[in-house]
Design a protein around this motif. Sequence first.
Motif, PDB file in Angstrom:
ATOM      1  N   ARG A 213      -4.786  20.388  -7.292  1.00  0.00           N
ATOM      2  CA  ARG A 213      -4.482  19.881  -5.979  1.00  0.00           C
ATOM      3  C   ARG A 213      -5.795  19.658  -5.306  1.00  0.00           C
ATOM      4  N   GLU A 214      -6.830  20.611  -5.374  1.00  0.00           N
ATOM      5  CA  GLU A 214      -8.210  20.230  -5.041  1.00  0.00           C
ATOM      6  C   GLU A 214      -8.614  18.915  -5.329  1.00  0.00           C
ATOM      7  N   ARG A 215      -8.429  18.687  -6.832  1.00  0.00           N
ATOM      8  CA  ARG A 215      -9.143  17.167  -7.203  1.00  0.00           C
ATOM      9  C   ARG A 215      -8.448  16.268  -6.668  1.00  0.00           C
ATOM     10  N   PHE A 216      -7.082  16.365  -6.071  1.00  0.00           N
ATOM     11  CA  PHE A 216      -6.270  15.376  -5.670  1.00  0.00           C
ATOM     12  C   PHE A 216      -5.791  15.730  -4.203  1.00  0.00           C
ATOM     13  N   PRO A 217      -6.491  15.498  -3.106  1.00  0.00           N
ATOM     14  CA  PRO A 217      -6.305  16.006  -1.934  1.00  0.00           C
ATOM     15  C   PRO A 217      -5.140  15.021  -1.196  1.00  0.00           C
ATOM     16  N   ALA A 218      -4.800  13.988  -1.841  1.00  0.00           N
ATOM     17  CA  ALA A 218      -3.971  12.939  -1.299  1.00  0.00           C
ATOM     18  C   ALA A 218      -2.531  13.564  -1.357  1.00  0.00           C
ATOM     19  N   LEU A 219      -2.275  14.541  -1.948  1.00  0.00           N
ATOM     20  CA  LEU A 219      -1.071  15.230  -1.993  1.00  0.00           C
ATOM     21  C   LEU A 219      -0.885  16.283  -0.817  1.00  0.00           C
TER      22      LEU A 219
ATOM     23  N   SER B 233       2.199  14.365  -9.109  1.00  0.00           N
ATOM     24  CA  SER B 233       2.913  15.610  -8.999  1.00  0.00           C
ATOM     25  C   SER B 233       3.511  15.753 -10.537  1.00  0.00           C
ATOM     26  N   SER B 234       3.615  14.596 -11.332  1.00  0.00           N
ATOM     27  CA  SER B 234       4.248  14.916 -12.569  1.00  0.00           C
ATOM     28  C   SER B 234       3.166  15.432 -13.384  1.00  0.00           C
ATOM     29  N   THR B 235       1.821  14.709 -13.379  1.00  0.00           N
ATOM     30  CA  THR B 235       1.047  15.198 -14.063  1.00  0.00           C
ATOM     31  C   THR B 235       0.716  16.910 -13.863  1.00  0.00           C
ATOM     32  N   ILE B 236       0.657  17.185 -12.759  1.00  0.00           N
ATOM     33  CA  ILE B 236       0.368  18.729 -12.281  1.00  0.00           C
ATOM     34  C   ILE B 236       1.506  19.433 -12.737  1.00  0.00           C
ATOM     35  N   ARG B 237       2.686  19.088 -12.805  1.00  0.00           N
ATOM     36  CA  ARG B 237       3.842  19.871 -13.378  1.00  0.00           C
ATOM     37  C   ARG B 237       3.705  19.874 -14.802  1.00  0.00           C
ATOM     38  N   SER B 238       3.668  19.084 -15.489  1.00  0.00           N
ATOM     39  CA  SER B 238       3.305  19.087 -17.195  1.00  0.00           C
ATOM     40  C   SER B 238       2.197  19.776 -17.498  1.00  0.00           C
ATOM     41  N   SER B 239       1.161  19.809 -16.669  1.00  0.00           N
ATOM     42  CA  SER B 239      -0.101  20.490 -16.936  1.00  0.00           C
ATOM     43  C   SER B 239       0.215  22.059 -16.556  1.00  0.00           C
ATOM     44  N   SER B 240       0.706  22.273 -15.624  1.00  0.00           N
ATOM     45  CA  SER B 240       1.298  23.724 -15.262  1.00  0.00           C
ATOM     46  C   SER B 240       1.960  24.363 -16.217  1.00  0.00           C
ATOM     47  N   ASN B 241       3.067  23.288 -16.800  1.00  0.00           N
ATOM     48  CA  ASN B 241       3.924  24.102 -17.913  1.00  0.00           C
ATOM     49  C   ASN B 241       3.150  24.243 -18.993  1.00  0.00           C
ATOM     50  N   ALA B 242       2.034  23.489 -19.280  1.00  0.00           N
ATOM     51  CA  ALA B 242       1.126  23.812 -20.444  1.00  0.00           C
ATOM     52  C   ALA B 242       0.225  24.974 -20.336  1.00  0.00           C
ATOM     53  N   GLY B 243       0.210  25.719 -18.863  1.00  0.00           N
ATOM     54  CA  GLY B 243      -0.590  26.634 -18.863  1.00  0.00           C
ATOM     55  C   GLY B 243      -2.023  26.226 -17.908  1.00  0.00           C
ATOM     56  N   GLY B 244      -1.923  25.197 -17.235  1.00  0.00           N
ATOM     57  CA  GLY B 244      -3.141  24.548 -16.529  1.00  0.00           C
ATOM     58  C   GLY B 244      -2.915  25.199 -15.092  1.00  0.00           C
ATOM     59  N   SER B 245      -4.050  25.038 -14.287  1.00  0.00           N
ATOM     60  CA  SER B 245      -4.047  25.757 -12.678  1.00  0.00           C
ATOM     61  C   SER B 245      -3.818  24.531 -12.010  1.00  0.00           C
ATOM     62  N   SER B 246      -2.413  24.498 -11.017  1.00  0.00           N
ATOM     63  CA  SER B 246      -2.136  23.574 -10.323  1.00  0.00           C
ATOM     64  C   SER B 246      -2.814  23.708  -8.949  1.00  0.00           C
ATOM     65  N   SER B 247      -3.534  24.884  -8.753  1.00  0.00           N
ATOM     66  CA  SER B 247      -4.353  24.958  -7.388  1.00  0.00           C
ATOM     67  C   SER B 247      -5.641  23.886  -7.652  1.00  0.00           C
TER      68      SER B 247
ATOM     69  N   ILE C 161       0.935  -1.087   0.003  1.00  0.00           N
ATOM     70  CA  ILE C 161      -0.025   0.048  -0.106  1.00  0.00           C
ATOM     71  C   ILE C 161       0.881   1.267   0.054  1.00  0.00           C
ATOM     72  N   ALA C 162       1.922   1.152   0.691  1.00  0.00           N
ATOM     73  CA  ALA C 162       2.763   2.424   0.856  1.00  0.00           C
ATOM     74  C   ALA C 162       3.294   2.525  -0.380  1.00  0.00           C
ATOM     75  N   SER C 163       3.790   1.649  -1.120  1.00  0.00           N
ATOM     76  CA  SER C 163       4.572   1.977  -2.519  1.00  0.00           C
ATOM     77  C   SER C 163       3.669   2.437  -3.613  1.00  0.00           C
ATOM     78  N   MET C 164       2.150   1.813  -3.348  1.00  0.00           N
ATOM     79  CA  MET C 164       1.291   2.064  -4.320  1.00  0.00           C
ATOM     80  C   MET C 164       1.092   3.581  -3.962  1.00  0.00           C
ATOM     81  N   LYS C 165       0.992   4.217  -2.797  1.00  0.00           N
ATOM     82  CA  LYS C 165       0.658   5.680  -2.658  1.00  0.00           C
ATOM     83  C   LYS C 165       1.882   6.360  -2.983  1.00  0.00           C
ATOM     84  N   ARG C 166       3.032   6.065  -2.909  1.00  0.00           N
ATOM     85  CA  ARG C 166       4.126   6.591  -3.458  1.00  0.00           C
ATOM     86  C   ARG C 166       4.069   6.804  -4.870  1.00  0.00           C
ATOM     87  N   CYS C 167       3.872   5.573  -5.831  1.00  0.00           N
ATOM     88  CA  CYS C 167       3.769   5.901  -7.112  1.00  0.00           C
ATOM     89  C   CYS C 167       2.368   6.773  -7.439  1.00  0.00           C
TER      90      CYS C 167
END
Length: 180
Positions: free
Chosen positions: A174-180, A157-171, A145-151
Amino acid sequence: MNSLWIALAIFGCLVAASLFMMQWYPKLASHHRDDDTNTVIRLVANIFVVMTSLVFGLMINSAKNTFEAIDANIHGYATSLIIFDRTLRGYGDATQDTRNRLITYLERAIENPYRGDEALQHRNSEAAKYLDDIGKSLTDIKPTIASMKRCFRIFVSSTIRSSSNAGGSSSSQRERFPAL
């Protein structure tokens, strides 16, 4: 080496034809030495030059496109291998054997780049055996379970970084993925 002899033979034939015509030009009939005849010969020679340059241009363009396609395929494959290795690393020590097999596969693939010929001859290549070993070792991995959460965190986080580089809103993400 054979192409060198062919080129030398063609060069010799052209030199011989030039020398022969220099010798026989004064003996030709007057209508063969006329300006109209010279103009027609020049036009025909220009057609050969234009066609040759067109063919060379198309060949160079085809080679360039082939090189760029191979380059893009290699970069895509390398990116996939890097992502695969990072995903395995996210699962922890349980995947160390698989990662070692992946490294062995890559070393063998770099040492022997002609393994595509073996596939055409229906022979099993050494690289295919290493890939089979990687597949077998993947079935032995039991994620925790711990390794699955880490993955999942790495993926999000890589999805958020790539979409924020493309002009998306990371906030909003982050609201859609509260596990972060």
